[in-house]
Design an enzyme around this catalytic site. Structure first.
Site, PDB file in Angstrom:
ATOM      1  N   HIS A  56     -13.912   3.203  18.126  1.00  0.00           N
ATOM      2  CA  HIS A  56     -12.589   2.659  17.816  1.00  0.00           C
ATOM      3  C   HIS A  56     -12.592   2.011  16.429  1.00  0.00           C
ATOM      4  CE1 HIS A  56      -8.763   0.489  18.636  1.00  0.00           C
ATOM      5  NE2 HIS A  56      -9.339  -0.435  17.893  1.00  0.00           N
ATOM      6  N   GLU A  57     -13.608   1.205  16.151  1.00  0.00           N
ATOM      7  CA  GLU A  57     -13.666   0.528  14.856  1.00  0.00           C
ATOM      8  C   GLU A  57     -13.949   1.513  13.730  1.00  0.00           C
ATOM      9  OE1 GLU A  57     -12.584  -2.347  14.677  1.00  0.00           O
ATOM     10  OE2 GLU A  57     -12.606  -2.782  16.830  1.00  0.00           O
ATOM     11  N   HIS A  68     -10.820   3.055  12.494  1.00  0.00           N
ATOM     12  CA  HIS A  68     -10.099   2.230  11.515  1.00  0.00           C
ATOM     13  C   HIS A  68     -10.684   2.423  10.116  1.00  0.00           C
ATOM     14  CE1 HIS A  68      -7.411   0.182  14.178  1.00  0.00           C
ATOM     15  NE2 HIS A  68      -8.361  -0.370  14.896  1.00  0.00           N
ATOM     16  N   GLU A  85      -3.569   0.952  16.155  1.00  0.00           N
ATOM     17  CA  GLU A  85      -4.442   0.661  17.297  1.00  0.00           C
ATOM     18  C   GLU A  85      -4.400   1.795  18.312  1.00  0.00           C
ATOM     19  OE1 GLU A  85      -6.654  -1.744  17.683  1.00  0.00           O
ATOM     20  OE2 GLU A  85      -6.138  -2.409  15.657  1.00  0.00           O
TER      21      GLU A  85
END
Length: 313
Positions: free
Chosen positions: A143-144, A147, A233
């Site tokens: 997930h990070e 980003h 997100e």
């Protein structure tokens, strides 16, 4: 009202009116001169865009630098967590991002976040290593990394800078008219002997409307940036689920983080105000979507993709 006081107010009002009329004349002449020397629309657009990008880059660099300095974070040595680094390497091979630095800190609540661009860093609260499984930690890293892959923080900063400059341009154009309209309205109210009724005049209403427009633009800018943050997100969740093939791992990680971030006050829990009420306003002003919605969305994806309930690998 006493005649003397009424006369004094009229004199002050006329004097104020003369000052504002003079200022309006000077402002008009200045506007005519500037308009005659105005650049072409293309040059003006390039100047505004360049200024927004430059200001955004400086803000992003300064903010990232300050954030790193404010954290008491240390880099996790490879020898202490080779399995963690192997999972991180497995992810970076499948994503368009370089291997980031892995920093460990004690954050206010158990969490993780990414800073920097494609070659950035992931800051992880040390407590996450204690209650997240390997697959859950991997999904959180994915997930990070998403980003970092999409440069979400940089794009958001640049977009905010651009919109902020546009709002600032509107303020620069509107502010002189607001000041002039308010000043003339007050001066005329003094001449009439009713200084407290200036807001009821046409010019007073014009000033109020102009300020309202600026306020609405500012609110709209804020809501737009927050909506973009929430959208990124969702996108990072989707990317993590696609790369790992295990959306349930991320769902479990999010649920554990949520529980670990909720204060346990025993019998006092029903009396405690968490400050994160699940209502329309709090959702609108949040940088992240509601945790329950993110988890439900990941579970639905797992069911749709036919992912087994057990950890895939």
């Amino acid at each position: 009202m006493h005649p003397g006081r009424r006369l004094a107010m009229a004199v002050v009002g006329i004097a104020s009116l003369c000052v504002y009329v003079l200022a309006a004349g000077v402002g008009y002449r200045l506007f005519v001169e500037l308009w005659a020397r105005r650049p072409s629309p293309a040059v003006a657009a390039i100047a505004i865009l360049s200024g927004a990008v430059l200001f955004g880059l400086v803000s992003y660099w300064a903010g990232t630098t300050q954030l790193k300095r404010s954290l008491d974070a240390v880099e996790l040595p490879y020898a202490r967590a080779p399995g963690v680094y192997q999972r991180l390497a497995w992810l970076t091979e499948r994503m368009d991002v370089q291997t980031p630095r892995l920093l460990v800190a004690r954050l206010p609540v158990p969490n993780a976040f990414a800073v920097g661009g494609t070659q950035g860093a992931i800051v992880v609260d040390s407590r996450l290593f204690g209650f997240l499984s390997g697959d859950e930690l991997e999904a959180l890293f994915a997930h990070e990394l998403a980003h970092l892959e999409n440069r979400d923080a940089l794009v958001q900063t640049l977009a905010y800078s651009l919109f902020q400059n546009l709002v600032g341009l509107v303020v620069v154009l509107v502010l002189p008219l607001v000041i002039l309209a308010g000043g003339i309205a007050r001066a005329l109210a003094l001449v009439r002997g009713r200084p407290d009724r200036w807001t009821e005049s046409l010019l007073g209403r014009v000033q109020h409307s102009a300020l309202g427009v600026v306020g609405l633009l500012t609110v709209a800018l804020t809501l737009l940036v927050l909506a973009y943050s929430r959208r990124r997100e969702w996108a990072a969740d989707d990317r993590a689920a696609a790369v790992t093939g295990n959306p349930l791992a991320l769902a479990r990680a999010l649920r554990k983080i949520e529980r670990a971030s909720t204060p346990d006050l025993g019998l006092l829990t029903p009396l405690y105000v968490h400050g994160e009420d699940d209502n329309a306003l709090s959702r609108l002003l949040s940088t992240h979507p509601p945790m329950d919605e993110r988890i439900d969305r990941l579970v639905e994806r797992a069911e749709r993709d036919g992912v087994p309930m057990q950890i895939r690998r």
